[in-house]
Design a protein around this motif. Structure first.
Motif, PDB file in Angstrom:
ATOM      1  N   TYR A 176       0.862  -1.187   0.000  1.00 30.10           N
ATOM      2  CA  TYR A 176       0.000   0.000   0.000  1.00 30.10           C
ATOM      3  C   TYR A 176       0.894   1.232   0.000  1.00 30.10           C
ATOM      4  CZ  TYR A 176      -4.342  -2.462   1.292  1.00 30.10           C
ATOM      5  OH  TYR A 176      -5.453  -3.256   1.296  1.00 30.10           O
ATOM      6  N   PRO A 177       0.451   2.327  -0.600  1.00 32.42           N
ATOM      7  CA  PRO A 177       1.112   3.602  -0.335  1.00 32.42           C
ATOM      8  C   PRO A 177       0.685   4.112   1.046  1.00 32.42           C
ATOM      9  CG  PRO A 177      -0.767   3.956  -1.761  1.00 32.42           C
ATOM     10  CD  PRO A 177      -0.664   2.463  -1.549  1.00 32.42           C
ATOM     11  N   TRP A 178       1.424   5.033   1.592  1.00 36.32           N
ATOM     12  CA  TRP A 178       1.071   5.661   2.870  1.00 36.32           C
ATOM     13  C   TRP A 178      -0.275   6.360   2.716  1.00 36.32           C
ATOM     14  CZ3 TRP A 178       3.086   5.701   7.740  1.00 36.32           C
ATOM     15  CH2 TRP A 178       2.671   6.723   8.618  1.00 36.32           C
ATOM     16  N   GLY A 179      -1.231   6.025   3.565  1.00 37.51           N
ATOM     17  CA  GLY A 179      -2.525   6.690   3.465  1.00 37.51           C
ATOM     18  C   GLY A 179      -3.610   5.953   4.223  1.00 37.51           C
ATOM     19  N   GLN A 180      -4.817   6.506   4.176  1.00 40.22           N
ATOM     20  CA  GLN A 180      -5.932   6.008   4.977  1.00 40.22           C
ATOM     21  C   GLN A 180      -6.329   4.578   4.635  1.00 40.22           C
ATOM     22  OE1 GLN A 180      -7.433   7.231   7.669  1.00 40.22           O
ATOM     23  NE2 GLN A 180      -5.904   8.881   7.616  1.00 40.22           N
ATOM     24  N   ASP A 181      -6.207   4.182   3.371  1.00 44.16           N
ATOM     25  CA  ASP A 181      -6.591   2.816   3.009  1.00 44.16           C
ATOM     26  C   ASP A 181      -5.772   1.811   3.802  1.00 44.16           C
ATOM     27  OD1 ASP A 181      -8.410   3.808   1.247  1.00 44.16           O
ATOM     28  OD2 ASP A 181      -7.272   3.327  -0.572  1.00 44.16           O
ATOM     29  N   ALA A 182      -4.482   2.057   3.896  1.00 39.12           N
ATOM     30  CA  ALA A 182      -3.609   1.143   4.643  1.00 39.12           C
ATOM     31  C   ALA A 182      -3.915   1.204   6.139  1.00 39.12           C
ATOM     32  CB  ALA A 182      -2.150   1.490   4.386  1.00 39.12           C
ATOM     33  N   PHE A 183      -4.108   2.427   6.645  1.00 41.35           N
ATOM     34  CA  PHE A 183      -4.355   2.567   8.081  1.00 41.35           C
ATOM     35  C   PHE A 183      -5.648   1.845   8.480  1.00 41.35           C
ATOM     36  CE2 PHE A 183      -2.411   7.080   7.497  1.00 41.35           C
ATOM     37  CZ  PHE A 183      -1.176   6.520   7.213  1.00 41.35           C
ATOM     38  N   GLU A 184      -6.703   2.001   7.665  1.00 44.27           N
ATOM     39  CA  GLU A 184      -7.984   1.370   7.979  1.00 44.27           C
ATOM     40  C   GLU A 184      -7.899  -0.153   7.891  1.00 44.27           C
ATOM     41  OE1 GLU A 184     -10.852   3.155   5.431  1.00 44.27           O
ATOM     42  OE2 GLU A 184     -10.606   5.168   6.310  1.00 44.27           O
ATOM     43  N   LYS A 185      -7.147  -0.646   6.927  1.00 43.86           N
ATOM     44  CA  LYS A 185      -6.982  -2.102   6.810  1.00 43.86           C
ATOM     45  C   LYS A 185      -6.294  -2.649   8.067  1.00 43.86           C
ATOM     46  CE  LYS A 185      -4.655  -5.667   4.021  1.00 43.86           C
ATOM     47  NZ  LYS A 185      -5.800  -6.564   3.784  1.00 43.86           N
ATOM     48  N   ALA A 186      -5.258  -1.956   8.534  1.00 43.71           N
ATOM     49  CA  ALA A 186      -4.543  -2.413   9.733  1.00 43.71           C
ATOM     50  C   ALA A 186      -5.471  -2.434  10.942  1.00 43.71           C
ATOM     51  CB  ALA A 186      -3.336  -1.514   9.993  1.00 43.71           C
ATOM     52  N   LYS A 187      -6.296  -1.418  11.075  1.00 37.38           N
ATOM     53  CA  LYS A 187      -7.214  -1.367  12.222  1.00 37.38           C
ATOM     54  C   LYS A 187      -8.316  -2.411  12.102  1.00 37.38           C
ATOM     55  CE  LYS A 187      -6.428   3.520  13.323  1.00 37.38           C
ATOM     56  NZ  LYS A 187      -6.987   4.893  13.323  1.00 37.38           N
ATOM     57  N   ASN A 188      -8.876  -2.538  10.903  1.00 37.17           N
ATOM     58  CA  ASN A 188      -9.968  -3.488  10.712  1.00 37.17           C
ATOM     59  C   ASN A 188      -9.514  -4.935  10.913  1.00 37.17           C
ATOM     60  OD1 ASN A 188     -11.725  -1.398  10.152  1.00 37.17           O
ATOM     61  ND2 ASN A 188     -11.479  -1.570   7.927  1.00 37.17           N
ATOM     62  N   GLU A 189      -8.307  -5.247  10.470  1.00 37.90           N
ATOM     63  CA  GLU A 189      -7.805  -6.614  10.573  1.00 37.90           C
ATOM     64  C   GLU A 189      -6.905  -6.798  11.789  1.00 37.90           C
ATOM     65  OE1 GLU A 189      -6.079  -7.873   6.878  1.00 37.90           O
ATOM     66  OE2 GLU A 189      -7.794  -7.174   5.687  1.00 37.90           O
ATOM     67  N   ASP A 190      -6.695  -5.714  12.539  1.00 35.67           N
ATOM     68  CA  ASP A 190      -5.871  -5.747  13.754  1.00 35.67           C
ATOM     69  C   ASP A 190      -4.492  -6.355  13.472  1.00 35.67           C
ATOM     70  OD1 ASP A 190      -5.472  -5.089  16.423  1.00 35.67           O
ATOM     71  OD2 ASP A 190      -5.978  -7.112  17.101  1.00 35.67           O
ATOM     72  N   LYS A 191      -3.867  -5.868  12.416  1.00 30.08           N
ATOM     73  CA  LYS A 191      -2.555  -6.366  12.019  1.00 30.08           C
ATOM     74  C   LYS A 191      -1.488  -5.289  12.259  1.00 30.08           C
ATOM     75  CE  LYS A 191      -3.649  -9.651   8.302  1.00 30.08           C
ATOM     76  NZ  LYS A 191      -3.507  -9.890   6.846  1.00 30.08           N
ATOM     77  N   PRO A 192      -0.268  -5.725  12.544  1.00 31.21           N
ATOM     78  CA  PRO A 192       0.818  -4.747  12.588  1.00 31.21           C
ATOM     79  C   PRO A 192       1.145  -4.258  11.175  1.00 31.21           C
ATOM     80  CG  PRO A 192       1.701  -6.963  12.842  1.00 31.21           C
ATOM     81  CD  PRO A 192       0.195  -7.092  12.842  1.00 31.21           C
ATOM     82  N   ILE A 193       1.750  -3.100  11.108  1.00 28.26           N
ATOM     83  CA  ILE A 193       2.142  -2.503   9.838  1.00 28.26           C
ATOM     84  C   ILE A 193       3.648  -2.701   9.636  1.00 28.26           C
ATOM     85  CG2 ILE A 193       2.458  -0.300   8.620  1.00 28.26           C
ATOM     86  CD1 ILE A 193      -0.132   0.646  10.028  1.00 28.26           C
ATOM     87  N   PHE A 194       4.026  -3.118   8.437  1.00 27.14           N
ATOM     88  CA  PHE A 194       5.441  -3.096   8.053  1.00 27.14           C
ATOM     89  C   PHE A 194       5.637  -1.902   7.134  1.00 27.14           C
ATOM     90  CE2 PHE A 194       8.653  -4.307   4.756  1.00 27.14           C
ATOM     91  CZ  PHE A 194       9.762  -4.057   5.549  1.00 27.14           C
ATOM     92  N   LEU A 195       6.431  -0.933   7.597  1.00 28.85           N
ATOM     93  CA  LEU A 195       6.698   0.284   6.822  1.00 28.85           C
ATOM     94  C   LEU A 195       8.117   0.207   6.265  1.00 28.85           C
ATOM     95  CD1 LEU A 195       6.017   3.216   5.913  1.00 28.85           C
ATOM     96  CD2 LEU A 195       6.905   3.986   8.139  1.00 28.85           C
ATOM     97  N   SER A 196       8.228   0.257   4.954  1.00 24.87           N
ATOM     98  CA  SER A 196       9.518   0.224   4.270  1.00 24.87           C
ATOM     99  C   SER A 196       9.731   1.567   3.573  1.00 24.87           C
ATOM    100  CB  SER A 196       9.549  -0.915   3.248  1.00 24.87           C
ATOM    101  OG  SER A 196      10.754  -0.911   2.516  1.00 24.87           O
ATOM    102  N   VAL A 197      10.826   2.231   3.920  1.00 33.25           N
ATOM    103  CA  VAL A 197      11.083   3.599   3.447  1.00 33.25           C
ATOM    104  C   VAL A 197      12.389   3.641   2.675  1.00 33.25           C
ATOM    105  CG1 VAL A 197      11.366   6.015   4.128  1.00 33.25           C
ATOM    106  CG2 VAL A 197       9.889   4.500   5.479  1.00 33.25           C
ATOM    107  N   GLY A 198      12.377   4.304   1.538  1.00 35.02           N
ATOM    108  CA  GLY A 198      13.593   4.471   0.749  1.00 35.02           C
ATOM    109  C   GLY A 198      13.403   5.542  -0.293  1.00 35.02           C
ATOM    110  N   TYR A 199      14.231   5.490  -1.329  1.00 33.98           N
ATOM    111  CA  TYR A 199      14.089   6.422  -2.450  1.00 33.98           C
ATOM    112  C   TYR A 199      14.680   5.766  -3.682  1.00 33.98           C
ATOM    113  CZ  TYR A 199      18.865   7.676  -0.958  1.00 33.98           C
ATOM    114  OH  TYR A 199      20.185   7.640  -0.565  1.00 33.98           O
ATOM    115  N   SER A 200      14.384   6.274  -4.852  1.00 38.24           N
ATOM    116  CA  SER A 200      14.577   5.487  -6.072  1.00 38.24           C
ATOM    117  C   SER A 200      16.034   5.316  -6.471  1.00 38.24           C
ATOM    118  CB  SER A 200      13.794   6.115  -7.238  1.00 38.24           C
ATOM    119  OG  SER A 200      14.478   7.220  -7.781  1.00 38.24           O
ATOM    120  N   THR A 201      16.940   6.159  -5.993  1.00 36.60           N
ATOM    121  CA  THR A 201      18.348   6.023  -6.356  1.00 36.60           C
ATOM    122  C   THR A 201      19.182   5.451  -5.214  1.00 36.60           C
ATOM    123  OG1 THR A 201      18.785   8.332  -5.736  1.00 36.60           O
ATOM    124  CG2 THR A 201      18.229   7.893  -8.038  1.00 36.60           C
TER     125      THR A 201
END
Length: 820
Positions: free
Chosen positions: A110-135
């Motif tokens: 998922y991209p960062w945003g409400q869709d991901a946040f709501e899925k985590a809350k609805n399914e009571d799952k932890p979030i894996f956040l991976s951060v970087g940049y294209s180069t």
């Protein structure tokens, strides 16, 4: 970045201890008796540490503790790039080049945003956040090794809500979780891997992980398995530990001014900053610390500004020598692309020879300003040529037809010799045999019938076996290759081959052009075509300042084009807000995402600073007027009424858990540092005394940091010095396009005057400036000729018509004053 004071107290009070204990529980190696010394690994390519820490604050970055100790950096093998599209996830709908690189992973990203946040809350799952940049090199490695792995992808998708974030799109989110990772692991960098509760609170974090267990070090699959077990069996402890760390971070990162507090004394702070930089200075090749070496333009600009008010002291002379020597050695080194212009990200060695080959827009912008400043200080054409060289690269390779600038070029590319696997530096390096084949012609008049190749290889240090030492190339990617570095002056090269200096210059220029032609047909590195408001603001400053100093109309026109791009594509006139980014579409059109990302403090500050520079370069009041509008919006959106200074992002955004104020001038200057200068300059242009007061309140908020470790904020120290020494107002009375006005402007722009504002009045009482500064109406041309006044607090010199007299006055700073 986490403040040093808090980091020291954290180690004493063990605020981070619960998280570190949990880290040990998750990542316990198979052999618990293994010596910690065996977990330290070193790299030629640093896995992208945070850009860049102050020398006093940064541990030796050539080595990082592996995940089995602190969940920090580790090495990883190279995998071949995936060419099949068996999988397509929702990132395929995004515009960010970094997110698109992961659109075909077997991961339910998922991209960062409400869709991901709501899925985590609805399914009571932890979030894996991976951060970087294209180069980011190690982001590519982790993608190939882990995110393209079917088994790992299934574990991630089944057990976590997986979010992929481009740190350049969302620096606010990146700063929050990088602060957490640094506090709990002692290190940081990209790719960043953080696990969050459904309400976005981090409970464990790290950076790069190899995919499988290696020699007692747990791989990414093992890490995921243990986190799943802990989430199921020990969730309360995880959440409690994360909450405690987060609360400690909120207190430890707070930056506020005490009621009635004033900024610290500028001369004392500046002297301490100089001493700290001198202590970390490396004398032989310049720069700060031995290796790796970053360009650090903020340090160089401080040193030249420090010299400008300490010219007669040994410290001032030493500061100037440090800056000039560093700039010269960088320009001669391999960090400078001698064939296709521009500068690479950093040098992996102390002599600026073997770089990390990535090229970033913000480096080009700041280095162009540093080199043109060195030219103003020294009048040496060498420095002006380098500044033009940088902008030639940016115009050719990083420019969009809309007027914007792209973000970066990657370090990795497919070798011209073939193969699918990308290699670091493949686009930029040369074998000796390639050089001989490309440059076979005998140079007329040269001794021993020397060829163009003979002269070129001598001058640029090309060796038959390659000129990269094995310790600089642990993965063997540069074996037999040469990174061009100037080994001799043109005078010595000419003497060596018995030709004139003029002839040597022509031979070398012709050779570079031939190599450039070959480079153009090699497979190019990935180009990140995202256009960021803040970095475009820095580039706006670069074109404006270089163009003004060199009286180069083409550069000034490009600056105006860049400002027009920002106003058309990254300014929402209806909402009166800046936007963070826009993108190049498939048809080369400018595209925007929906909803767009709102601008951050750096976007407002860097564009405002760029507009002020553009006004001084063109004297077109429309840019000054827009700068005033942007500053008013920045104040309304981001100013901290309680503690002074500006928040990095909208403090009302509930998804961003820490309200941070950047307290580090690193690869980019802190937006608060730039804002302190902007406020001071704008107070002079608009007569708004409240902006002078805001600048003082901002500096007071950072008083502790400025007093203890000013080396962390050299750009803010420059703003503090500007407050202390009082800005000169240089007022030109004349017609903007008239030649006599141009002569006075050329005299001003030939000098480095860090504590001045330049303004034009053409006698129109309805003009933008005259409306805000009625005193300008009393200044006029003498005898119909363009006339200059040099003022402090609008107590002004006698009128000056002669450019050389104006230059002398600005140089020695003495004048008979009269009240206007």
């Amino acid at each position: 970045m986490l403040r040093l004071a808090w980091r020291r107290s954290a180690s004493k009070k063990s605020l981070a201890k619960p998280a570190r204990l949990l880290t040990a529980a998750f990542l316990r190696a198979d052999n618990p008796q293994q010596s910690s010394e065996n977990n330290i690994r070193c790299f030629r390519q640093i896995p992208h540490p945070p850009r860049d820490r102050s020398p006093l604050l940064q541990p030796q970055p050539a080595c990082y503790l592996s995940p089995s100790v602190l969940m920090s950096m580790a090495s990883g093998g190279e995998g071949s790039a995936s060419t099949s599209h068996r999988h397509t996830n929702r990132l395929a709908k995004e515009k960010s080049p970094y997110l698109l690189q992961h659109a075909h992973n077997p991961v339910d990203w998922y991209p960062w945003g409400q869709d991901a946040f709501e899925k985590a809350k609805n399914e009571d799952k932890p979030i894996f956040l991976s951060v970087g940049y294209s180069t980011c090199h190690w982001c590519h490695v982790m993608e190939r090794e882990s995110f393209e792995d079917e088994e790992i992808g299934k574990i991630l998708s089944d057990n976590f809500v997986c979010i992929k974030l481009d740190r350049e799109e969302r620096p606010d989110v990146d700063k929050v979780y990088m602060t957490f990772v640094q506090a709990t692991s002692g290190g940081g960098g990209w790719p960043m891997s953080v696990w969050l509760t459904p309400d976005l609170r981090p409970f464990i974090g790290g950076t790069y992980f190899p995919p499988r267990d290696q020699r007692g070090r747990p791989g990414f699959k093992t890490v995921l398995t243990r986190i799943i077990e802990q989430w199921q069996n020990n969730r309360a402890a995880l959440e409690s530990s994360g909450d405690r760390i987060l609360e400690a971070l909120k207190k430890g990162t707070a930056i506020t001014a005490n009621p009635g507090e004033s900024p610290p004394l500028a001369p004392d702070v500046a002297n301490r900053c100089f001493q700290q930089l001198a202590h970390s200075y490396e004398e032989e090749y310049g720069g700060f610390r031995d290796a790796p070496k970053f360009p650090s333009p903020v340090n160089l600009m401080f040193l030249m500004s420090y010299w400008s008010v300490n010219r007669s002291t040994s410290e001032g002379i030493e500061a100037l020598e440090m800056a000039m020597h560093t700039l010269r050695m960088m320009a001669l080194g391999g960090i400078h692309d001698h064939v296709a212009q521009g500068f690479h990200r950093y040098s992996t060695d102390s002599s600026w020879h073997v770089p990390h080959f990535e090229k970033m827009l913000y480096d080009q912008a700041q280095l162009a300003v540093a080199y043109i400043t060195a030219f103003q200080v020294s009048d040496e054409q060498f420095y002006a040529d380098v500044a033009k060289d940088i902008l030639l690269y940016a115009s050719r390779d990083l420019s969009d037809k809309s007027g914007g600038f792209y973000s970066a070029e990657d370090a990795d590319s497919v070798p011209a010799s073939g193969g699918e696997e990308k290699r670091e530096g493949a686009f930029c390096v040369w074998t000796a045999s390639e050089i001989r084949e490309l440059l076979p012609d005998v140079v007329e008049g040269a001794t021993a019938a020397a060829t163009q190749a003979d002269i070129f290889t001598h001058h640029y240090g090309v060796k038959e076996q390659g000129n990269v030492a094995p310790e600089q190339d642990p993965h063997g990617e540069l074996q037999g290759q040469n990174v061009l570095i100037v080994r001799y002056s043109v005078e010595l090269t000419a003497a060596r081959f018995g030709i004139t200096v003029e002839k040597a210059n022509k031979v070398l220029a012709s050779a570079r052009a031939k190599l450039a032609d070959v480079r153009r047909i090699r497979p190019r590195p990935h180009l990140d075509t995202k256009m960021l408001a803040s970095w475009n603001g820095l580039m706006l400053s670069a074109y404006a300042r270089v163009g003004a100093v060199l009286e180069d109309e083409a550069l000034l026109e490009r600056a105006v084009q860049a400002a027009g791009f920002l106003r058309e594509h990254l300014w929402d006139a209806e909402q009166q807000t800046l936007l963070r980014s826009c993108y190049r579409g498939d048809q080369l059109e400018v595209q925007q995402i929906s909803p767009p990302i709102s601008g951050f403090l750096a976007d407002y500050a860097f564009i405002t600073g760029g507009l002020l520079d553009l006004y001084e370069a063109t004297l077109q009041a429309e840019w000054l007027q827009w700068a005033e509008e942007l500053q008013l919006r920045q104040d309304a959106l981001l100013w901290d009424d309680q503690g002074g200074g500006y928040f990095c992002s909208d403090p009302s955004d509930s998804a961003v858990l820490l309200q941070l104020k950047e307290d580090q001038d690193g690869a980019e200057p802190s937006a608060n540092s730039v804002s302190a200068s902007n406020l001071l300059r704008l107070s002079q242009y608009t007569g708004r005394k409240e902006w002078l007061q805001k600048s003082q309140q901002l500096l007071a908020a950072f008083s502790d940091r400025l007093t203890r470790v000013p080396i962390a904020l050299p750009e803010m120290v420059r703003a503090l010095m500007a407050q202390h020494y009082t800005l000169k107002q240089i007022v030109i009375c004349g017609q903007r396009d008239a030649s006599d006005t141009g002569s006075l402007l050329a005299a001003v722009n030939s000098l480095f005057l860090p504590y001045k504002v330049l303004m034009l009045t053409d006698g129109n009482p309805e003009s933008f400036l005259c409306q805000r500064l009625p005193v300008l109406s009393s200044m006029s041309q003498l005898g119909g000729v363009a006339t200059a006044y040099v003022c402090q607090d609008f107590t002004c010199s006698l009128p000056i018509k002669d450019p050389q007299e104006l230059r002398r006055l600005l140089l020695d700073g003495t004048t008979d004053l009269q009240t206007e």
